[in-house]
Enzyme design. Structure first.
Site, PDB file in Angstrom:
ATOM      1  N   GLY A 115      28.041   7.279  34.239  1.00 23.86           N
ATOM      2  CA  GLY A 115      29.137   6.750  33.437  1.00 23.86           C
ATOM      3  C   GLY A 115      29.794   5.612  34.199  1.00 23.86           C
ATOM      4  O   GLY A 115      29.176   4.994  35.080  1.00 23.86           O
ATOM      5  N   ILE A 149      32.223   5.704  36.454  1.00 19.05           N
ATOM      6  CA  ILE A 149      32.370   5.977  37.880  1.00 19.05           C
ATOM      7  C   ILE A 149      31.015   5.932  38.568  1.00 19.05           C
ATOM      8  O   ILE A 149      30.869   5.371  39.657  1.00 19.05           O
ATOM      9  CB  ILE A 149      33.075   7.325  38.113  1.00 19.05           C
ATOM     10  CG1 ILE A 149      34.497   7.285  37.553  1.00 19.05           C
ATOM     11  CG2 ILE A 149      33.103   7.683  39.601  1.00 19.05           C
ATOM     12  CD1 ILE A 149      35.218   8.624  37.576  1.00 19.05           C
ATOM     13  N   ARG A 186      22.266  11.472  30.197  1.00 20.26           N
ATOM     14  CA  ARG A 186      21.818  11.837  28.844  1.00 20.26           C
ATOM     15  C   ARG A 186      21.258  10.637  28.107  1.00 20.26           C
ATOM     16  O   ARG A 186      20.294  10.740  27.362  1.00 20.26           O
ATOM     17  CB  ARG A 186      22.985  12.433  28.052  1.00 20.26           C
ATOM     18  CG  ARG A 186      23.376  13.838  28.470  1.00 20.26           C
ATOM     19  CD  ARG A 186      24.547  14.332  27.660  1.00 20.26           C
ATOM     20  NE  ARG A 186      25.740  13.521  27.894  1.00 20.26           N
ATOM     21  CZ  ARG A 186      26.899  13.702  27.274  1.00 20.26           C
ATOM     22  NH1 ARG A 186      27.021  14.666  26.360  1.00 20.26           N
ATOM     23  NH2 ARG A 186      27.937  12.943  27.547  1.00 20.26           N
ATOM     24  N   ARG A 211      33.009  18.081  39.109  1.00 21.34           N
ATOM     25  CA  ARG A 211      33.672  19.350  38.852  1.00 21.34           C
ATOM     26  C   ARG A 211      32.968  20.443  39.645  1.00 21.34           C
ATOM     27  O   ARG A 211      31.741  20.484  39.733  1.00 21.34           O
ATOM     28  CB  ARG A 211      33.635  19.702  37.345  1.00 21.34           C
ATOM     29  CG  ARG A 211      34.522  18.827  36.482  1.00 21.34           C
ATOM     30  CD  ARG A 211      35.992  19.112  36.719  1.00 21.34           C
ATOM     31  NE  ARG A 211      36.831  18.299  35.862  1.00 21.34           N
ATOM     32  CZ  ARG A 211      37.296  17.106  36.171  1.00 21.34           C
ATOM     33  NH1 ARG A 211      36.980  16.558  37.341  1.00 21.34           N
ATOM     34  NH2 ARG A 211      38.061  16.427  35.342  1.00 21.34           N
ATOM     35  N   GLU A 238      40.120  26.184  42.664  1.00 17.89           N
ATOM     36  CA  GLU A 238      40.959  25.351  43.526  1.00 17.89           C
ATOM     37  C   GLU A 238      42.407  25.802  43.450  1.00 17.89           C
ATOM     38  O   GLU A 238      42.879  26.201  42.386  1.00 17.89           O
ATOM     39  CB  GLU A 238      40.840  23.880  43.091  1.00 17.89           C
ATOM     40  CG  GLU A 238      39.428  23.325  43.229  1.00 17.89           C
ATOM     41  CD  GLU A 238      39.315  21.888  42.728  1.00 17.89           C
ATOM     42  OE1 GLU A 238      40.315  21.338  42.212  1.00 17.89           O
ATOM     43  OE2 GLU A 238      38.230  21.306  42.850  1.00 17.89           O
ATOM     44  N   HIS A 282      40.197  17.626  46.472  1.00 17.26           N
ATOM     45  CA  HIS A 282      40.184  17.030  45.130  1.00 17.26           C
ATOM     46  C   HIS A 282      41.081  15.782  45.072  1.00 17.26           C
ATOM     47  O   HIS A 282      42.058  15.718  44.315  1.00 17.26           O
ATOM     48  CB  HIS A 282      40.631  18.055  44.082  1.00 17.26           C
ATOM     49  CG  HIS A 282      40.143  17.721  42.694  1.00 17.26           C
ATOM     50  ND1 HIS A 282      39.875  18.677  41.755  1.00 17.26           N
ATOM     51  CD2 HIS A 282      39.868  16.527  42.102  1.00 17.26           C
ATOM     52  CE1 HIS A 282      39.466  18.093  40.625  1.00 17.26           C
ATOM     53  NE2 HIS A 282      39.464  16.787  40.820  1.00 17.26           N
ATOM     54  N   ILE A 283      40.712  14.778  45.873  1.00 22.35           N
ATOM     55  CA  ILE A 283      41.537  13.567  45.983  1.00 22.35           C
ATOM     56  C   ILE A 283      40.814  12.325  45.470  1.00 22.35           C
ATOM     57  O   ILE A 283      41.119  11.213  45.869  1.00 22.35           O
ATOM     58  CB  ILE A 283      41.998  13.344  47.435  1.00 22.35           C
ATOM     59  CG1 ILE A 283      40.802  13.256  48.403  1.00 22.35           C
ATOM     60  CG2 ILE A 283      42.959  14.442  47.868  1.00 22.35           C
ATOM     61  CD1 ILE A 283      41.173  12.795  49.800  1.00 22.35           C
ATOM     62  N   GLY A 284      39.859  12.530  44.562  1.00 24.02           N
ATOM     63  CA  GLY A 284      39.055  11.404  44.079  1.00 24.02           C
ATOM     64  C   GLY A 284      39.852  10.199  43.626  1.00 24.02           C
ATOM     65  O   GLY A 284      39.536   9.066  43.966  1.00 24.02           O
TER      66      GLY A 284
END
Length: 321
Positions: free
Chosen positions: A157, A159, A179, A239, A268, A287-289
């Site tokens: 996608g 990102i 996909r 995820r 988390e 989880h600091i993307g």
């Protein structure tokens, strides 16, 4: 005339939410790192016209049924697997997210996590802090090269495409599985669309950026890890539920794969006794993307604009369709 009521489930910048304070009665959960308790969220939702939510907030059928006045849910994330979108739509509730503005920030973190894992940066930093550095050695904390290697991106996608763009700067061979084919990535970045199995077998770095769906849940399991190179490094910035963590642990301990860089986990936050954290070949982040101050403030502002638009009878900027 009674003002609309908006509940914000985590402490956010009031400056970014300023348009909402001018429009409605706004109540905000005062904690930044502690989630709003479920029972309190259910209680607030009963009278809310709008909710500004986090990924940790479960916006399910139970909540939506209680929220008789609810018109819009603005999720402070690009993902929205915490929301029952189809049921919300059936009740006339608009769901919004924050795509695009976090793309480059998340791509920066993802590629940085890849570099840190490959070159053992976290382990090396702790080595110095623990006063273990006594001499120089030819193979002291030797990691793996990134340049000229093959990166396999699962989920091409926006990102994924941004990560691929960064990989071109390291002269990497870019494979991807999606996909649908991403013709733009193929044309502009030289990315090659391959099957999932071929990507696993051929990649030095397997990067998971696919959304969580029924199809992708636990897609990275013991069978997937067995197909990867023993020298391969697995990166997950998508995820946690896409990975079977027990299978990943076994693959890392047994040497089926070389290492892992993880920004997300199944449950988390994780504790320091989490099995994966005990492994030296794992780099774990909380989880600091998208966690740059600029991007998070922009996400808050977009959530506020989406809510304000809906409450004013206008089209939101980023509706989930």
């Amino acid at each position: 005339m009674t003002k609309p009521y908006i509940f914000v489930t985590r402490k956010c910048s009031e400056q970014q939410l300023k348009p909402l304070y001018e429009l409605a009665d706004v109540e905000m959960w005062p904690e930044e790192e502690t989630p709003c308790p479920r029972e309190l969220l259910l209680n607030k939702a009963e009278r809310a016209d709008a909710l500004l939510t986090m990924l940790s907030d479960v916006i399910d059928k139970e909540l939506i049924e209680k929220a008789k006045n609810l018109k819009v849910v603005a999720n402070l994330a690009v993902g929205y697997d915490n929301i029952d979108v189809s049921f919300a739509k059936s009740k006339g509730v608009i769901v919004c997210n924050t795509p695009d503005i976090l793309t480059d920030t998340t791509a920066d973190l993802t590629f940085g996590l890849l570099l840190a894992t490959a070159r053992r940066m976290t382990e090396a930093a702790e080595y110095v802090k623990e006063n273990k550095w006594k001499s120089w050695g030819p193979l002291l904390l030797a990691g793996q090269d990134v340049h000229h290697k093959t990166i396999g991106i699962v989920g091409m996608g926006k990102i994924g495409q941004a990560v691929a763009k960064r990989a071109t700067g390291f002269d990497m061979n870019i494979l991807y599985h999606n996909r649908r084919r991403n013709i733009e990535a193929e044309k502009d970045l030289g990315a090659q669309h391959v099957s999932f199995d071929e990507l696993l077998a051929s990649s030095d770095y397997v990067v998971c950026l696919t959304p969580l769906t029924d199809e992708t849940r636990e897609r990275f399991n013991k069978d997937a890890f067995k197909k990867m190179k023993k020298t391969a490094i697995f990166i997950n910035a998508s995820r946690g539920a896409i990975v079977n963590e027990a299978d990943l642990y076994k693959a890392l301990v047994s040497g089926e794969i070389s290492g892992a860089g993880l920004d997300v986990f199944l449950h988390e936050p994780i504790a320091s006794d989490h099995p994966l954290i005990q492994l030296k070949n794992v780099v774990a982040l909380p989880h600091i993307g998208s966690a740059s101050s600029e991007t998070r403030h922009a996400m808050m502002k977009l959530c506020a604009e989406n809510i304000a638009n809906v409450l004013n009878g206008n089209e939101p900027k980023t509706i989930v369709k």
